[in-house]
Design a protein around this motif. Structure first.
Motif, PDB file in Angstrom:
ATOM      1  N   ALA A  74      41.114  76.825  50.481  1.00  0.00           N
ATOM      2  CA  ALA A  74      41.561  77.291  49.166  1.00  0.00           C
ATOM      3  C   ALA A  74      43.032  76.918  48.962  1.00  0.00           C
ATOM      4  O   ALA A  74      43.362  76.002  48.232  1.00  0.00           O
ATOM      5  CB  ALA A  74      41.349  78.798  49.039  1.00  0.00           C
ATOM      6  N   GLY A  75      43.957  77.605  49.657  1.00  0.00           N
ATOM      7  CA  GLY A  75      45.378  77.286  49.525  1.00  0.00           C
ATOM      8  C   GLY A  75      45.824  76.228  50.519  1.00  0.00           C
ATOM      9  O   GLY A  75      46.865  75.617  50.367  1.00  0.00           O
ATOM     10  N   ALA A  76      45.054  76.054  51.572  1.00  0.00           N
ATOM     11  CA  ALA A  76      45.275  75.020  52.599  1.00  0.00           C
ATOM     12  C   ALA A  76      46.484  75.287  53.500  1.00  0.00           C
ATOM     13  O   ALA A  76      46.861  74.428  54.272  1.00  0.00           O
ATOM     14  CB  ALA A  76      45.406  73.631  51.971  1.00  0.00           C
ATOM     15  N   THR A  77      47.068  76.481  53.434  1.00  0.00           N
ATOM     16  CA  THR A  77      48.273  76.705  54.238  1.00  0.00           C
ATOM     17  C   THR A  77      47.974  76.980  55.705  1.00  0.00           C
ATOM     18  O   THR A  77      48.865  76.902  56.535  1.00  0.00           O
ATOM     19  CB  THR A  77      49.119  77.876  53.684  1.00  0.00           C
ATOM     20  OG1 THR A  77      48.293  79.039  53.591  1.00  0.00           O
ATOM     21  CG2 THR A  77      49.685  77.544  52.318  1.00  0.00           C
TER      22      THR A  77
END
Lengths: 284, 191
Positions: free
Chosen positions: A25-28
């Motif tokens: 989703a955010g890839a963090t």
């Protein structure tokens, strides 16, 4: 590595059914996690299902009796959302997840699905009796306590996608305290989330308290929760006893020893209750 | 249908290893074929040769690679190029408009760096912070700059520079507008 980038949840679910993919989703978190397991070229890596184009998964919505946090809602979205005092602990956690640059991309749902023992959002979701909207072959609503099944393990199956988290709106205030090796940008050694309701006389009506980073999966403190109702809130910190935390199983690791974690968790529970007994200082 | 859109429609459900993306950087559009695994940071530095954005840890811990995407500061090492298709990207190269941006000027005047490696990230983060308006006290500035590490320890001067940039005519609400206008003017000059 193959990369899917669907525009709708239905497409994403079809991809999930037919392929072994890790949703993103955010890839963090996905990049550091993979870098830690060697380079991206590692053939054992799963393909990626990028959810970031699915507009329907965005946003935080007040639905009357609950607040719905979409799978793409970021920590910054949460900090900026107009939410009742029950969510103050959740907002405090949001401000402690990495720096602002990570809060702007990292998602609340992604943090939960990663299910790290040290995930800052997780004790809050437990204390707030959150429920997970799971879409897939058998769509269902899973309570947070049943969602977190172990170390980096959840009830979200290989063909499922968590579309949102629902948090019931109730009276009371929430709070969150975290201990790290320094003030900011740090992984928790121990953390505590609490949601407390008091009556007009300042007595505790209900208490929901969860501890993170002290067991394979964060967990509530049922013994303490049973001991607190009826007590004046100002007396609550003194009522916390080591036996209330006895079921926790902290580990020794690079950040702290098990003994230190247990002592820290005990102190943090007292601190959280003491903070709640003082007049509300709203954050965010 | 644009070629890029056709490409997008195809890989909506069909997986790909590589993508044709359009990156809008500092007001200019760049079309690139990128491997799906390429971070936005690597695309900026190695493909577009915009090396002002620094690569520090590559793990989202140091903030050296901070840029602004659609008005919000992000670490470019933790986002993939393919996830930033069509978004407005501003890097340190897009900040000055003939004269230095007020935050750049304030960093120089306050000696807010030593080796300079973290500086582009610090400045981009400060521009984002000033626009967010969460600068009511030194503590608030420090909290909201906590995603940017400076191993030379120039933190005191960084906070002073940010306060100075705000005090000397940089209206928080205009911080971003000014940057965006600078980009638009640059683009106009080149066209």
């Amino acid at each position: 590595m193959r990369y899917f980038q669907p525009a709708t949840l239905d497409e994403a679910l079809a991809i999930r059914r037919g392929n072994d993919v890790v949703p993103l989703a955010g890839a963090t978190d996905v990049y550091p996690a993979r870098a830690g397991r060697r380079a991206w070229g590692d053939p054992t890596h799963k393909d990626v299902l990028d959810l970031s184009r699915i507009e329907a998964l965005r946003g935080i919505e007040d639905r009357g009796d609950h607040v719905r946090i979409g799978a793409l809602a970021t920590w910054t979205d949460l900090i900026r959302a107009d939410l009742p005092p029950l969510f103050d602990g959740m907002k405090r956690a949001a401000r402690e997840v990495g720096g602002v640059q990570v809060q702007n991309r990292g998602t609340v749902v992604g943090n939960a699905c990663t299910a790290s023992p040290a995930g800052d959002g997780i004790p809050n979701l437990l204390a707030l009796d959150a429920a997970f909207e799971i879409e897939g072959p058998s769509p269902r609503l899973v309570p947070a306590e049943a969602f977190f099944t172990g170390y980096r393990a959840t009830a979200c199956g290989p063909h499922d996608i968590v579309a949102a988290i629902r948090i019931p709106k109730r009276e009371g205030r929430g709070h969150f305290v975290k201990l790290g090796a320094r003030r900011y940008l740090v992984i928790s050694i121990a953390m505590v989330a609490a949601a407390l309701e008091t009556d007009a006389a300042g007595r505790i009506v209900s208490a929901r308290i969860a501890v993170g980073a002290c067991s394979a999966a964060a967990g509530r403190l049922p013994l303490l929760e049973a001991a607190l109702p009826g007590a004046p809130l100002t007396d609550a910190p003194a009522l916390v006893e080591p036996r209330h935390l006895a079921h926790l199983t902290p580990i020794d690791d690079i950040r702290a020893s098990a003994g230190y974690r247990m002592a820290a968790a005990l102190a943090l529970v007292g601190d959280a209750l003491a903070d709640l007994s003082r007049p509300a200082a709203r954050v965010a | 249908m644009l070629e890029v859109d056709k490409d997008r429609a195809r890989h909506a459900v069909q997986p790909q290893h590589a993508f044709l993306v359009t990156l809008k950087v500092n007001g200019e559009e760049h079309r690139l074929n990128v491997d799906a695994r390429t971070t936005l940071l690597d695309a900026l530095r190695d493909r577009l040769h915009l090396t002002g954005t620094k690569k520090g840890c590559g793990l989202g811990q140091c903030g050296a690679c901070t840029i602004i995407v659609d008005g919000r500061r992000v670490v470019s090492c933790l986002t993939l190029a393919v996830m930033n298709q069509g978004k407005e990207i501003t890097t340190i190269e897009g900040l000055a408009n003939g004269a230095l941006h007020p935050v750049q000027q304030a960093f120089i005047e306050h000696d807010a760096f030593q080796c300079g490696y973290c500086t582009p990230g610090q400045i981009m983060s400060a521009v984002g912070l000033i626009q967010e308006g969460r600068t009511r006290s030194d503590d608030e500035i420090r909290e909201n700059m906590s995603g940017n590490l400076c191993r030379c320890g120039a933190y005191t001067n960084i906070v002073d520079a940010i306060k100075d940039a705000i005090a000397h005519g940089l209206d928080p609400r205009e911080a971003m507008t000014q940057a965006v206008e600078a980009i638009a003017q640059d683009a106009g000059r080149e066209a």
